[in-house]
Design a protein around this motif. Structure first.
Motif, PDB file in Angstrom:
ATOM      1  N   ASP A  55       0.826  -1.207   0.000  1.00 62.75           N
ATOM      2  CA  ASP A  55       0.000   0.000   0.000  1.00 62.75           C
ATOM      3  C   ASP A  55       0.860   1.258   0.000  1.00 62.75           C
ATOM      4  O   ASP A  55       0.571   2.234  -0.692  1.00 62.75           O
ATOM      5  N   LEU A  56       1.940   1.218   0.781  1.00 58.89           N
ATOM      6  CA  LEU A  56       2.840   2.373   0.845  1.00 58.89           C
ATOM      7  C   LEU A  56       3.566   2.564  -0.476  1.00 58.89           C
ATOM      8  O   LEU A  56       3.647   3.679  -1.007  1.00 58.89           O
ATOM      9  N   TYR A  57       4.092   1.481  -1.022  1.00 53.55           N
ATOM     10  CA  TYR A  57       4.901   1.562  -2.225  1.00 53.55           C
ATOM     11  C   TYR A  57       4.130   2.157  -3.391  1.00 53.55           C
ATOM     12  O   TYR A  57       4.665   2.945  -4.179  1.00 53.55           O
ATOM     13  N   TYR A  58       2.861   1.793  -3.525  1.00 54.39           N
ATOM     14  CA  TYR A  58       2.063   2.265  -4.645  1.00 54.39           C
ATOM     15  C   TYR A  58       1.307   3.554  -4.339  1.00 54.39           C
ATOM     16  O   TYR A  58       0.405   3.931  -5.075  1.00 54.39           O
ATOM     17  N   SER A  59       1.686   4.220  -3.275  1.00 59.08           N
ATOM     18  CA  SER A  59       1.048   5.479  -2.920  1.00 59.08           C
ATOM     19  C   SER A  59       1.687   6.649  -3.652  1.00 59.08           C
ATOM     20  O   SER A  59       2.838   6.593  -4.087  1.00 59.08           O
ATOM     21  N   THR A  60       0.923   7.724  -3.788  1.00 58.68           N
ATOM     22  CA  THR A  60       1.470   8.962  -4.348  1.00 58.68           C
ATOM     23  C   THR A  60       2.608   9.470  -3.485  1.00 58.68           C
ATOM     24  O   THR A  60       3.593  10.026  -4.000  1.00 58.68           O
ATOM     25  N   PHE A  61       2.485   9.278  -2.190  1.00 54.78           N
ATOM     26  CA  PHE A  61       3.530   9.730  -1.276  1.00 54.78           C
ATOM     27  C   PHE A  61       4.886   9.131  -1.635  1.00 54.78           C
ATOM     28  O   PHE A  61       5.891   9.851  -1.726  1.00 54.78           O
ATOM     29  N   PHE A  62       4.936   7.810  -1.858  1.00 57.82           N
ATOM     30  CA  PHE A  62       6.226   7.167  -2.116  1.00 57.82           C
ATOM     31  C   PHE A  62       6.771   7.564  -3.483  1.00 57.82           C
ATOM     32  O   PHE A  62       7.984   7.732  -3.654  1.00 57.82           O
ATOM     33  N   SER A  63       5.900   7.733  -4.467  1.00 54.31           N
ATOM     34  CA  SER A  63       6.355   8.182  -5.781  1.00 54.31           C
ATOM     35  C   SER A  63       6.976   9.569  -5.687  1.00 54.31           C
ATOM     36  O   SER A  63       8.017   9.842  -6.292  1.00 54.31           O
ATOM     37  N   THR A  64       6.341  10.451  -4.913  1.00 56.83           N
ATOM     38  CA  THR A  64       6.886  11.793  -4.721  1.00 56.83           C
ATOM     39  C   THR A  64       8.199  11.743  -3.964  1.00 56.83           C
ATOM     40  O   THR A  64       9.146  12.477  -4.271  1.00 56.83           O
ATOM     41  N   PHE A  65       8.278  10.853  -2.969  1.00 56.19           N
ATOM     42  CA  PHE A  65       9.517  10.704  -2.212  1.00 56.19           C
ATOM     43  C   PHE A  65      10.666  10.278  -3.126  1.00 56.19           C
ATOM     44  O   PHE A  65      11.783  10.804  -3.016  1.00 56.19           O
ATOM     45  N   ILE A  66      10.418   9.328  -4.031  1.00 56.54           N
ATOM     46  CA  ILE A  66      11.471   8.866  -4.938  1.00 56.54           C
ATOM     47  C   ILE A  66      11.988  10.025  -5.781  1.00 56.54           C
ATOM     48  O   ILE A  66      13.192  10.144  -6.043  1.00 56.54           O
ATOM     49  N   GLU A  67      11.100  10.908  -6.214  1.00 54.56           N
ATOM     50  CA  GLU A  67      11.529  12.073  -6.982  1.00 54.56           C
ATOM     51  C   GLU A  67      12.467  12.952  -6.154  1.00 54.56           C
ATOM     52  O   GLU A  67      13.484  13.441  -6.657  1.00 54.56           O
ATOM     53  N   ASN A  68      12.124  13.147  -4.876  1.00 52.77           N
ATOM     54  CA  ASN A  68      12.985  13.948  -4.000  1.00 52.77           C
ATOM     55  C   ASN A  68      14.322  13.254  -3.751  1.00 52.77           C
ATOM     56  O   ASN A  68      15.375  13.886  -3.760  1.00 52.77           O
ATOM     57  N   LEU A  69      14.264  11.950  -3.519  1.00 51.64           N
ATOM     58  CA  LEU A  69      15.492  11.208  -3.256  1.00 51.64           C
ATOM     59  C   LEU A  69      16.409  11.225  -4.471  1.00 51.64           C
ATOM     60  O   LEU A  69      17.635  11.262  -4.333  1.00 51.64           O
ATOM     61  N   ILE A 243      10.094  16.361   2.192  1.00 50.36           N
ATOM     62  CA  ILE A 243       9.246  15.250   1.772  1.00 50.36           C
ATOM     63  C   ILE A 243       7.791  15.680   1.908  1.00 50.36           C
ATOM     64  O   ILE A 243       7.336  16.015   3.007  1.00 50.36           O
ATOM     65  N   CYS A 244       7.080  15.692   0.799  1.00 52.85           N
ATOM     66  CA  CYS A 244       5.676  16.111   0.810  1.00 52.85           C
ATOM     67  C   CYS A 244       4.860  15.162   1.690  1.00 52.85           C
ATOM     68  O   CYS A 244       4.853  13.952   1.467  1.00 52.85           O
ATOM     69  N   ASN A 245       4.183  15.721   2.679  1.00 52.49           N
ATOM     70  CA  ASN A 245       3.420  14.906   3.624  1.00 52.49           C
ATOM     71  C   ASN A 245       2.009  14.666   3.090  1.00 52.49           C
ATOM     72  O   ASN A 245       1.017  15.164   3.624  1.00 52.49           O
ATOM     73  N   ASN A 246       1.934  13.884   2.007  1.00 50.06           N
ATOM     74  CA  ASN A 246       0.630  13.607   1.397  1.00 50.06           C
ATOM     75  C   ASN A 246       0.238  12.145   1.536  1.00 50.06           C
ATOM     76  O   ASN A 246      -0.574  11.638   0.756  1.00 50.06           O
ATOM     77  N   PHE A 247       0.837  11.456   2.522  1.00 52.92           N
ATOM     78  CA  PHE A 247       0.424  10.077   2.787  1.00 52.92           C
ATOM     79  C   PHE A 247      -0.962  10.100   3.418  1.00 52.92           C
ATOM     80  O   PHE A 247      -1.379  11.097   4.012  1.00 52.92           O
ATOM     81  N   GLN A 248      -1.687   8.990   3.298  1.00 53.24           N
ATOM     82  CA  GLN A 248      -3.067   8.954   3.775  1.00 53.24           C
ATOM     83  C   GLN A 248      -3.173   9.191   5.277  1.00 53.24           C
ATOM     84  O   GLN A 248      -4.204   9.672   5.760  1.00 53.24           O
ATOM     85  N   PHE A 249      -2.119   8.881   6.039  1.00 49.86           N
ATOM     86  CA  PHE A 249      -2.080   9.155   7.470  1.00 49.86           C
ATOM     87  C   PHE A 249      -1.023  10.237   7.707  1.00 49.86           C
ATOM     88  O   PHE A 249       0.172  10.003   7.509  1.00 49.86           O
ATOM     89  N   THR A 250      -1.440  11.395   8.142  1.00 48.42           N
ATOM     90  CA  THR A 250      -0.556  12.557   8.131  1.00 48.42           C
ATOM     91  C   THR A 250       0.447  12.606   9.268  1.00 48.42           C
ATOM     92  O   THR A 250       1.343  13.455   9.255  1.00 48.42           O
TER      93      THR A 250
END
Length: 283
Positions: A55-69, A243-250
């Motif tokens: 669930d985490l891996y396929y989230s928008t949050f993780f995709s955005t994190f990879i861009e930052n990393l 890191i954009c805090n856009n995960f489903q649990f803030t």
């Protein structure tokens, strides 16, 4: 990492509804002196860390994190490519990644917390697992003085190296290393910088942890110098990607940033050697 006050049974600030859980089989570990009731351990084992990771891996949050990393990795590694196209079996989750075989990186995690009983820590563990897979990292070292016997056992089952001695983040590095330090105390970041405050250490260092910029903005200069002089003096040479805090649990990944040190900044830094600073002068 500390859990916040419970806002729902799992301690989250909810943005979207949680998905229904399914049962999951996990490898058993022989524990002769459990420090938790067996019922609590079994509840954790049914929590499906693999499903949480997916669930985490396929989230928008993780995709955005990879861009930052990637902005940091472009300076010390080849960039990553993250293309989640469909939900697959968890063992095949990362087939869509493209990473150079020349990229050798270690991962160290401090301050994960009680992931058996704390759902915030559990999602952070899922983040660590995802980071390991993305980087194809052979070595992942973890430590938290609060780890229970069951937690150490489970981490070893996942293939992590569990430290038995508290090194207080004073770990010098000799090759590219990412430190995942979710919501750690300020002295730990300072200890890590101190141990690597040289031309070889800093260029190989990436820190995923509390925002240094927030420390600079919210802590009085004299106090920050006194409590964490290496963090204070790093402001001239550190590059920070929030890191954009856009995960489903803030309240899982709030106030975290990717910090790294570029060679061009180190080359022009005139105050690089601060080891001889008299601590008495900054009290």
């Amino acid at each position: 990492m500390k859990c916040g006050q419970n806002k729902d049974p799992d301690g989250f600030t909810l943005v979207t509804n949680k998905q229904k859980r399914r049962k999951n089989k996990s490898k058993k570990c022989n524990i002769t002196t459990p420090s938790l009731p067996q019922s609590e351990v079994e509840v954790f084992k049914r929590s499906k860390i693999e499903t949480i990771q997916k669930d985490l891996y396929y989230s928008t949050f993780f995709s955005t994190f990879i861009e930052n990393l990637n902005q940091a990795l472009n300076n010390i590694l080849q960039p990553l490519k993250h293309h989640p196209t469909e939900i697959m079996n968890v063992t095949d989750n990362f087939n869509n990644l493209d990473i150079s075989s020349s990229n050798e990186v270690d991962i160290v995690c401090y301050g994960l917390g009680h992931f058996i009983t704390c759902m915030i820590a559990r999602y952070q563990l899922a983040f660590l697992l995802s980071l390991k897979e993305v980087l194809h990292a052979d070595t992942v070292t973890v430590f938290d003085p609060v780890f229970l016997v069951e937690e150490k056992c489970f981490l070893k089952e996942l293939g992590f190296d569990v430290l038995e001695v508290n090194e207080e983040a004073k770990r010098p590095i000799f090759r590219k290393t990412i430190f995942f330090m979710p919501h750690c105390d300020l002295p730990l970041y300072d200890n890590l910088l101190s141990a690597n405050w040289n031309e070889n250490g800093l260029p190989n260092l990436i820190i995923i942890g509390n925002s240094f910029q927030n420390y600079f903005l919210k802590t009085p200069e004299r106090e920050l110098k006194r409590k964490a002089k290496y963090v204070f003096y790093s402001w001239e040479i550190v590059t920070e990607n929030t890191i954009c805090n856009n995960f489903q649990f803030t309240d899982v990944f709030n106030d975290l940033s990717v910090h790294y040190f570029q060679s061009k900044d180190l080359a022009t830094f005139q105050k690089f050697d601060i080891c001889d600073i008299d601590d008495e002068n900054i009290k």
